[in-house]
Motif scaffolding. Structure first.
Motif, PDB file in Angstrom:
ATOM      1  N   CYS A 132       0.838  -1.194   0.000  1.00  0.00           N
ATOM      2  CA  CYS A 132       0.000   0.000   0.000  1.00  0.00           C
ATOM      3  C   CYS A 132       0.875   1.247   0.000  1.00  0.00           C
ATOM      4  O   CYS A 132       1.839   1.334   0.776  1.00  0.00           O
ATOM      5  N   VAL A 133       0.536   2.192  -0.862  1.00  0.00           N
ATOM      6  CA  VAL A 133       1.198   3.493  -0.851  1.00  0.00           C
ATOM      7  C   VAL A 133       0.352   4.444  -0.014  1.00  0.00           C
ATOM      8  O   VAL A 133      -0.851   4.584  -0.249  1.00  0.00           O
ATOM      9  N   CYS A 134       0.974   5.072   0.980  1.00  0.00           N
ATOM     10  CA  CYS A 134       0.294   6.036   1.854  1.00  0.00           C
ATOM     11  C   CYS A 134       0.897   7.414   1.586  1.00  0.00           C
ATOM     12  O   CYS A 134       2.069   7.655   1.901  1.00  0.00           O
ATOM     13  N   LEU A 135       0.111   8.284   0.985  1.00  0.00           N
ATOM     14  CA  LEU A 135       0.574   9.609   0.591  1.00  0.00           C
ATOM     15  C   LEU A 135       0.066  10.636   1.592  1.00  0.00           C
ATOM     16  O   LEU A 135      -1.139  10.742   1.829  1.00  0.00           O
ATOM     17  N   VAL A 136       0.980  11.393   2.178  1.00  0.00           N
ATOM     18  CA  VAL A 136       0.658  12.293   3.281  1.00  0.00           C
ATOM     19  C   VAL A 136       0.874  13.733   2.842  1.00  0.00           C
ATOM     20  O   VAL A 136       1.969  14.105   2.418  1.00  0.00           O
ATOM     21  N   ASP A 137      -0.200  14.572   2.951  1.00  0.00           N
ATOM     22  CA  ASP A 137      -0.064  15.963   2.529  1.00  0.00           C
ATOM     23  C   ASP A 137       0.414  16.836   3.694  1.00  0.00           C
ATOM     24  O   ASP A 137       0.642  16.352   4.806  1.00  0.00           O
ATOM     25  N   ALA A 138       0.549  18.124   3.408  1.00  0.00           N
ATOM     26  CA  ALA A 138       1.127  19.044   4.392  1.00  0.00           C
ATOM     27  C   ALA A 138       0.261  19.190   5.636  1.00  0.00           C
ATOM     28  O   ALA A 138       0.758  19.603   6.691  1.00  0.00           O
ATOM     29  N   SER A 139      -1.023  18.857   5.537  1.00  0.00           N
ATOM     30  CA  SER A 139      -1.918  18.944   6.690  1.00  0.00           C
ATOM     31  C   SER A 139      -1.936  17.670   7.521  1.00  0.00           C
ATOM     32  O   SER A 139      -2.645  17.591   8.533  1.00  0.00           O
ATOM     33  N   GLY A 140      -1.163  16.667   7.092  1.00  0.00           N
ATOM     34  CA  GLY A 140      -1.119  15.409   7.817  1.00  0.00           C
ATOM     35  C   GLY A 140      -2.193  14.429   7.388  1.00  0.00           C
ATOM     36  O   GLY A 140      -2.295  13.337   7.957  1.00  0.00           O
ATOM     37  N   ASN A 141      -3.008  14.780   6.398  1.00  0.00           N
ATOM     38  CA  ASN A 141      -4.025  13.857   5.892  1.00  0.00           C
ATOM     39  C   ASN A 141      -3.383  12.833   4.959  1.00  0.00           C
ATOM     40  O   ASN A 141      -2.459  13.159   4.219  1.00  0.00           O
ATOM     41  N   ARG A 142      -3.901  11.607   4.981  1.00  0.00           N
ATOM     42  CA  ARG A 142      -3.295  10.565   4.168  1.00  0.00           C
ATOM     43  C   ARG A 142      -4.281  10.038   3.138  1.00  0.00           C
ATOM     44  O   ARG A 142      -5.468   9.928   3.371  1.00  0.00           O
ATOM     45  N   THR A 143      -3.717   9.760   1.940  1.00  0.00           N
ATOM     46  CA  THR A 143      -4.461   9.153   0.848  1.00  0.00           C
ATOM     47  C   THR A 143      -3.817   7.805   0.572  1.00  0.00           C
ATOM     48  O   THR A 143      -2.609   7.739   0.344  1.00  0.00           O
ATOM     49  N   MET A 144      -4.616   6.733   0.601  1.00  0.00           N
ATOM     50  CA  MET A 144      -4.037   5.391   0.494  1.00  0.00           C
ATOM     51  C   MET A 144      -4.456   4.725  -0.809  1.00  0.00           C
ATOM     52  O   MET A 144      -5.610   4.838  -1.243  1.00  0.00           O
ATOM     53  N   ARG A 145      -3.499   4.020  -1.413  1.00  0.00           N
ATOM     54  CA  ARG A 145      -3.757   3.245  -2.614  1.00  0.00           C
ATOM     55  C   ARG A 145      -3.181   1.834  -2.407  1.00  0.00           C
ATOM     56  O   ARG A 145      -2.031   1.556  -2.707  1.00  0.00           O
ATOM     57  N   PRO A 146      -4.000   0.928  -1.856  1.00  0.00           N
ATOM     58  CA  PRO A 146      -3.538  -0.443  -1.584  1.00  0.00           C
ATOM     59  C   PRO A 146      -3.610  -1.328  -2.832  1.00  0.00           C
ATOM     60  O   PRO A 146      -4.502  -1.179  -3.667  1.00  0.00           O
ATOM     61  N   CYS A 147      -2.673  -2.242  -2.932  1.00  0.00           N
ATOM     62  CA  CYS A 147      -2.659  -3.257  -3.985  1.00  0.00           C
ATOM     63  C   CYS A 147      -2.903  -4.604  -3.323  1.00  0.00           C
ATOM     64  O   CYS A 147      -1.998  -5.177  -2.697  1.00  0.00           O
ATOM     65  N   LEU A 148      -4.135  -5.105  -3.431  1.00  0.00           N
ATOM     66  CA  LEU A 148      -4.548  -6.287  -2.678  1.00  0.00           C
ATOM     67  C   LEU A 148      -5.002  -7.450  -3.554  1.00  0.00           C
ATOM     68  O   LEU A 148      -4.935  -8.609  -3.137  1.00  0.00           O
ATOM     69  N   SER A 149      -5.481  -7.155  -4.766  1.00  0.00           N
ATOM     70  CA  SER A 149      -6.181  -8.179  -5.557  1.00  0.00           C
ATOM     71  C   SER A 149      -5.304  -9.367  -5.925  1.00  0.00           C
ATOM     72  O   SER A 149      -5.781 -10.499  -5.982  1.00  0.00           O
TER      73      SER A 149
END
Length: 360
Positions: free
Chosen positions: A136-153
């Motif tokens: 999973c890629v966890c992308l963190v912005d300047a406000s500390g919020n995270r956007t996740m893109r998991p590879c599970l299939s």
């Protein structure tokens, strides 16, 4: 697909986590220019295929190199909501924990196994399988919020028919994360856990998961088999489907009708919780700027569960959860650093709350 179970040479853990697929996180600080180029909502968690994951990782590495204001590169660690929660219970609170799931016979699988084992988690219920480990890629912005893109299939995972009574016997709590792809194994685990007298904790995972598979989630909650349910404000809003102005208290009341304990976390506003007729609101503890919100809810669950295990009041459980959740947002990734565990212990001490012996 063949599976190789690890030796079970330890007594039954107090808390078990079911994470069907072992997972490695790649955590990176990014700015909005990169997030705006990715599909899906910022702040959400949308599954991607392996080629998409590799493309995102390549984009992230280039983005970091071309952005001198960002700290350097990717931080890698064992991930997944359940793994974060039980690792936190083990390392930060000294609670005996174990994990049920599978990992691949690749470098990522070995890294997941090593990280969890090093953290004191009983790994004997993990099955090794031929194939790849989830990432999973966890992308963190300047406000500390995270956007996740998991590879599970394409990743290996444990199947419902591989669960046995022996996986659960002697334990007291089962920790789960809602996911439609794992619904069959979740239902099987709940059935066996209840037969063995375990209480069940469920995290609602993400607002996208709740939005897209709400009817299945409602059936799970209405079964009466979920003892403790965690949701953040966005997930609670999606659960009731009342639009953006849904009152978190209304979502809490709904969850509380089906679960013994219900908790809605409100980020910097703290949390609200319900047990029976009792409802409490607890403010966030500790003034700190969030570096990365990854794992905040997972570590809140660690602290709240620790409070329940110790027999604390509902308000005290929320306070310990708030301290625990606050400890992980002070650095990148869902694993609390030693320095931030020390920060948490000091917060607990200031609040006159019980905590394990401070670790050096």
């Amino acid at each position: 697909m063949g599976a190789e179970a690890l030796p079970n040479d330890l007594e039954a853990p107090l808390v078990l986590g079911l994470q069907p697929a072992g997972l490695m996180d790649y955590v990176a600080p990014v700015d909005w220019s990169l997030l705006d180029r990715l599909p899906g909502d910022r702040g959400g968690s949308i599954p991607v295929q392996k080629d998409e994951l590799e493309h995102i990782l390549k984009e992230v590495k280039t983005h970091i190199l071309e952005s001198p204001g960002l700290p350097p590169p990717l931080k890698t660690m064992a991930g997944g909501s359940v793994a974060n929660t039980i690792r936190g219970l083990s390392v930060g609170f000294g609670v005996s924990t174990g994990i049920i799931g599978a990992f691949g016979d690749d470098d990522e699988g070995q890294s997941f196994l090593s990280n969890m084992g090093f953290s004191g988690v009983n790994i004997s219920r993990l099955r090794k399988k031929k194939g790849s480990t989830a990432q999973c890629v966890c992308l963190v912005d300047a406000s500390g919020n995270r956007t996740m893109r998991p590879c599970l299939s394409s990743a290996v995972k444990i199947q419902a028919d591989e669960l046995t009574k022996e996986d659960f016997v002697g334990s007291k709590w089962l920790v789960l994360r809602y996911a439609i792809l794992n619904l069959e194994v979740i239902q099987s685990a709940i059935q066996i856990a209840k037969q063995q007298g375990l209480s069940v904790s469920l995290d609602l995972a993400s607002f996208e998961m709740v939005r897209n598979y709400r009817s299945e989630l409602l059936q799970l909650l209405e079964s009466g088999n979920i003892d403790l349910c965690f949701a953040n404000e966005d997930e609670a809003t999606e659960l009731l489907r009342g639009g953006q102005d849904v009152d978190p208290e209304a979502a809490l009341a709904f969850m509380g009708r089906h679960c013994r304990w219900a908790v809605v976390t409100l980020a910097s506003k703290g949390c609200i919780a319900k047990h029976g007729k009792e409802v409490v609101r607890v403010p966030a503890i500790g003034e700190t700027k969030a570096i990365d919100a990854t794992g905040a809810g997972d570590l809140f669950a660690s602290g709240f569960l620790y409070g329940l295990i110790k027999g604390l009041s509902l308000e005290e459980c929320c306070k310990v959860g708030s301290c625990s959740g606050g400890s992980v947002i002070r650095a990148l990734g869902g694993e609390v650093t030693p320095e931030n565990w020390q920060w948490m212990y000091k917060q607990l001490q200031m609040k006159d709350l019980p905590f394990p012996e401070i670790r050096n």
